[in-house]
Design an enzyme around this catalytic site. Structure first.
Site, PDB file in Angstrom:
ATOM      1  N   ARG A 217      30.381  35.331  30.799  1.00  0.00           N
ATOM      2  CA  ARG A 217      29.021  34.904  31.167  1.00  0.00           C
ATOM      3  C   ARG A 217      28.673  33.720  30.185  1.00  0.00           C
ATOM      4  NH1 ARG A 217      27.662  40.441  32.381  1.00  0.00           N
ATOM      5  NH2 ARG A 217      27.527  41.256  30.159  1.00  0.00           N
ATOM      6  N   PHE A 233      28.215  38.927  44.114  1.00  0.00           N
ATOM      7  CA  PHE A 233      28.224  40.034  43.819  1.00  0.00           C
ATOM      8  C   PHE A 233      27.397  40.083  42.386  1.00  0.00           C
ATOM      9  CE2 PHE A 233      32.114  39.331  46.037  1.00  0.00           C
ATOM     10  CZ  PHE A 233      32.118  40.187  47.080  1.00  0.00           C
ATOM     11  N   CYS A 345      38.760  43.274  38.720  1.00  0.00           N
ATOM     12  CA  CYS A 345      38.728  44.373  37.904  1.00  0.00           C
ATOM     13  C   CYS A 345      39.739  45.531  38.228  1.00  0.00           C
ATOM     14  CB  CYS A 345      37.356  44.659  37.631  1.00  0.00           C
ATOM     15  SG  CYS A 345      36.735  45.475  39.103  1.00  0.00           S
TER      16      CYS A 345
END
Length: 401
Positions: A217, A233, A345
Site C-alpha cells: 500500500r 478486488f 497470496c
C-alpha cells in the site's frame, strides 16, 4: 503452568522423515506408520522415526490430513502451557519495529511463522482478534487468551475462528467476544502514521483486514502522484486510500462486495480525502477488466490483488490459468510508462512460478513489461526458514514499456 505432554507416540514410515529432520512442522497422515496411546484432539504427542528415535513433539489432529503439527524439536523442551505462553511473548517482541513505524494494526502471532501452527492474532487499536484453525491451538485456547490479556490488558479479545479449515480439523466454528466489549461495525486503524484503514472485525474477511499488504500500500502511494488508478478486488479500499494520499487524480475501486465498498467510502471521509476523485464499482473484476479492454481504457497504475486462487494442489493448474488471464487483462489496461502491481497470496504458487505466469500473460497481451520491484508480506507476517509455505504473499511491480 503445567507440562501437558502426552505419552502418546506417533511413529513415522522410514521414507517420510526428511521434512521433520529439516524442522518442517507438518506431518501428513500418509507419513505415519503407527499411533500408540490414543491421543485426543489437540493433545501433545511424541514423534519418532521408524527405529523409535526422537524427532519432535507435536500436537495431534485425528481428522486432518496434517495429522501432527510439530512445535518442538528439542527432546528437553516438551509442549506445555509455559511453552505456548513464551512463544506468544517472543512473537510479540518481534513486532516492536512494526509498532514503532506508527501502526495500530499489527499481526501479533503468525501461525507457523511464530512456531504456533494454527494460531493467528491481530491487534487493531484496542481489539485483539484471534483465529484458531488447528486442534492443537484449540487445546491451548485458555493459555492463548490469558497470555494476550497479560500482554495487552487494555484490549478486548474477539474470536474469528470461522474458517473452512476448522471443519477439516473436526472443530466447530466460533465467533464473538471472549473478553471485553463488542467492536463497532467499522473501526479505523492507523497505518504508518499516515492513513486510517477501515477494518470490519465482526464480518470482514479473515480477522477484518489484510495487514500483510501494508508495504505494498505504501508503494502504491509512492506511484500515484497525478495518476489514474484502477484498484481491483479493492475490499475496504486500502490501496485506494494510499493512492489518494499519494495524489492520484482518479481512482476506481472494484469489488463484488457492496458491504466492503461502503466501508471503503467511509474510509475516504474518515481520512479527509477527496471523494470526487473516487469511484466505487460493485462489479465482477474479470468482467470489468474485459469491458475496459474492449473500450480501450488505459490507466497509469493497475493493482491486482485477487483472493487465493490455488486452495489445493488439485486446482493449481486452474489457478495458474486464472492468474494468467487476469494479468493479461491488467497489462492491456496500463499506459506505456505506467505500472501494474500484481499479487498472488496462494502459497502453492512460488515466486518463480508467479513470475512465469505473468511473463506468459505479457506475451499474450503483447505488452513489453519489466520487473522494477518485488513485493511481499510485511515483517509481522513472519516467515519460518524451514517452512517456505509461510512466505505466501508475493508481488511484482511491472513497468510497461
Amino acid at each position: 503452568m503445567t507440562d501437558s505432554s502426552s505419552k502418546a507416540v506417533v511413529k513415522l514410515n522410514a521414507d517420510r522423515q526428511k521434512s521433520l529432520l529439516r524442522h518442517h512442522p507438518w506431518v501428513f497422515s500418509k507419513a505415519i506408520q503407527s499411533v500408540t496411546g490414543d491421543p485426543k484432539n489437540g493433545e501433545p504427542v511424541t514423534i519418532v522415526d521408524d527405529k523409535e528415535n526422537f524427532l519432535a513433539y507435536g500436537l495431534y489432529s485425528p481428522r486432518s490430513q496434517i495429522r501432527v503439527r510439530a512445535l518442538s524439536f528439542d527432546e528437553n523442551t516438551k509442549i506445555s502451557e509455559e511453552l505456548i505462553h513464551d512463544r506468544i511473548v517472543q512473537a510479540n517482541q518481534l513486532r516492536a519495529r512494526v509498532f514503532a513505524r506508527g501502526n495500530d494494526g499489527v499481526r501479533l502471532v503468525s501461525s507457523e511463522g511464530d512456531l504456533l501452527p494454527g494460531l493467528i492474532a491481530d491487534k487493531y487499536n484496542e481489539y485483539i482478534v484471534i483465529s484458531i484453525s488447528s486442534c492443537g491451538m484449540e487445546y491451548y485456547k485458555d493459555v492463548i487468551v490469558s497470555t494476550l490479556h497479560e500482554l495487552y490488558p487494555e484490549c478486548s479479545i474477539y474470536e474469528r475462528s470461522d474458517t473452512k479449515s476448522r471443519t477439516k480439523e473436526g472443530l466447530e466454528e466460533h465467533k464473538g467476544v471472549i473478553l471485553g466489549k463488542e467492536p463497532e461495525d467499522t473501526i479505523y486503524v492507523k497505518e504508518e502514521g499516515q492513513v486510517y484503514i477501515p477494518v470490519d472485525i465482526k464480518n470482514g474477511h479473515k480477522t477484518g483486514a489484510y495487514l500483510d499488504q501494508r508495504l505494498s500500500r505504501i508503494k502504491v502511494g509512492s506511484l500515484s502522484k497525478n495518476a489514474s488508478v484502477l484498484n481491483c478486488f479493492s475490499y475496504t479500499g486500502g490501496f485506494g486510500l494510499w493512492a489518494l494520499k499519494g495524489g492520484a487524480s482518479k481512482i476506481e475501486n472494484v469489488d463484488v462486495s457492496e458491504h466492503a465498498l461502503n466501508a471503503a467510502k467511509t474510509g475516504v471521509a474518515f481520512n479527509h480525502l477527496d471523494p470526487g476523485r473516487c469511484k466505487f464499482l460493485k462489479k465482477d473484476v474479470f468482467a470489468y477488466l474485459r469491458e475496459q479492454v474492449e473500450k480501450g481504457t488505459k490507466y497509469d497504475l493497475v493493482v491486482l490483488d485477487p483472493p487465493k486462487f490455488a486452495e489445493s494442489a488439485a486446482n493449481l493448474k486452474k489457478a495458474c490459468r486464472g492468474y494468467q488471464d487476469i494479468n493479461r487483462l491488467g497489462l492491456m489496461l496500463v499506459k506505456k510508462g505506467g505500472h501494474l502491481l500484481t499479487f498472488s497470496c496462494s502459497g502453492l504458487v512460488d515466486p518463480a512460478l508467479f513470475q512465469k505466469i505473468v511473463a506468459d500473460a505479457a506475451l499474450d497481451a503483447k505488452v513489453d513489461g519489466r520487473v522494477v520491484g518485488t513485493l511481499r508480506q510485511d515483517e509481522d507476517h513472519v516467515v519460518s526458514l524451514p517452512c517456505p509455505e509461510t512466505f505466501y504473499l508475493k508481488g511484482l511491480d511491472i513497468a510497461v514499456m
